[in-house]
Motif scaffolding. Structure first.
Motif, short mmCIF file in Angstrom:
data_model
loop_
_atom_site.label_atom_id
_atom_site.label_comp_id
_atom_site.label_asym_id
_atom_site.label_seq_id
_atom_site.Cartn_x
_atom_site.Cartn_y
_atom_site.Cartn_z
N ALA A 68 0.83 -1.21 0.00
CA ALA A 68 0.00 0.00 0.00
C ALA A 68 0.86 1.25 0.00
N GLU A 69 1.93 1.26 0.78
CA GLU A 69 2.80 2.43 0.83
C GLU A 69 3.52 2.65 -0.49
N SER A 72 0.83 3.91 -2.97
CA SER A 72 0.35 5.20 -2.50
C SER A 72 1.38 6.31 -2.74
N SER A 110 -3.18 -6.25 -5.02
CA SER A 110 -4.24 -5.41 -4.46
C SER A 110 -5.55 -6.19 -4.39
N TRP A 130 -4.84 3.27 3.21
CA TRP A 130 -4.50 3.47 1.80
C TRP A 130 -5.56 4.34 1.14
#
Length: 185
Positions: A68-69, A72, A110, A130
């Protein structure tokens, strides 16, 4: 394990384990992940996993957080670079049509994150974080409702385009983004 990058004081071992966990999830699905498969993929002793992670839930939560990081950061960088509303709209189109996910593997991951999050509150928190980061990036250019709509559009188009035999092309995506933005302004 005599090399300096893989010894007991390896500062990147934890990150290698998380990356290997994501590889294993992409190959087998989150439901079939085991400590043994991850240790083999990371080329570390099995005990290393339990040294860094109390249990599989902790490991998967951290692995999905890493995913997610990564995504993102790319998402936010494109929007942060936009100086006008038009540039922000173009950034949204790039997020949908470009390689913000980085790889098809990340998009597949995802899907695994969404599925796993429905049954795991800790991972659901990763998903919510997220979503919040995505909406915050959009909110620098659009009102909250438009930001929410565009975020859903990003997710929807990304999923649909990954499986559609005729993905929506960049011009069509741009027209839809423009329609959403115009509708709310």
């Amino acid at each position: 394990m005599t090399g300096s990058t893989r010894g007991p004081n390896d500062p990147r071992r934890r990150e290698r384990i998380l990356d290997a966990a994501l590889d294993v999830i992409a190959e087998h699905g989150a439901i079939k992940v085991t400590f043994r498969r991850i240790a083999e993929a990371a080329d570390v002793p099995l005990g290393s996993l339990t040294y860094y992670f109390d249990d599989m839930q902790h490991l998967l939560t951290d692995a999905f957080t890493r995913l997610a990081e990564t995504v993102s950061t790319r998402y936010g960088a494109l929007l942060d670079a936009a100086r006008t509303r038009q540039e922000a709209e173009e950034a949204v189109v790039e997020i949908i049509c470009g390689k913000v996910w980085g790889t098809d593997r990340n998009l597949l991951l995802s899907y695994e994150l969404y599925a796993f999050a429905t049954r795991n509150p800790e991972v659901r928190a990763v998903m919510r974080s997220w979503m919040r980061a995505s909406r915050d990036s959009l909110a620098g250019h659009f009102d909250p409702l438009t930001a929410r709509a565009l975020d859903a559009l990003v997710e929807g188009f990304s999923i649909h385009n990954s499986v559609d035999p005729r993905p929506t092309d960049r011009e069509e995506v741009a027209a839809v983004v423009r329609a959403v933005v115009d509708r709310h302004h």
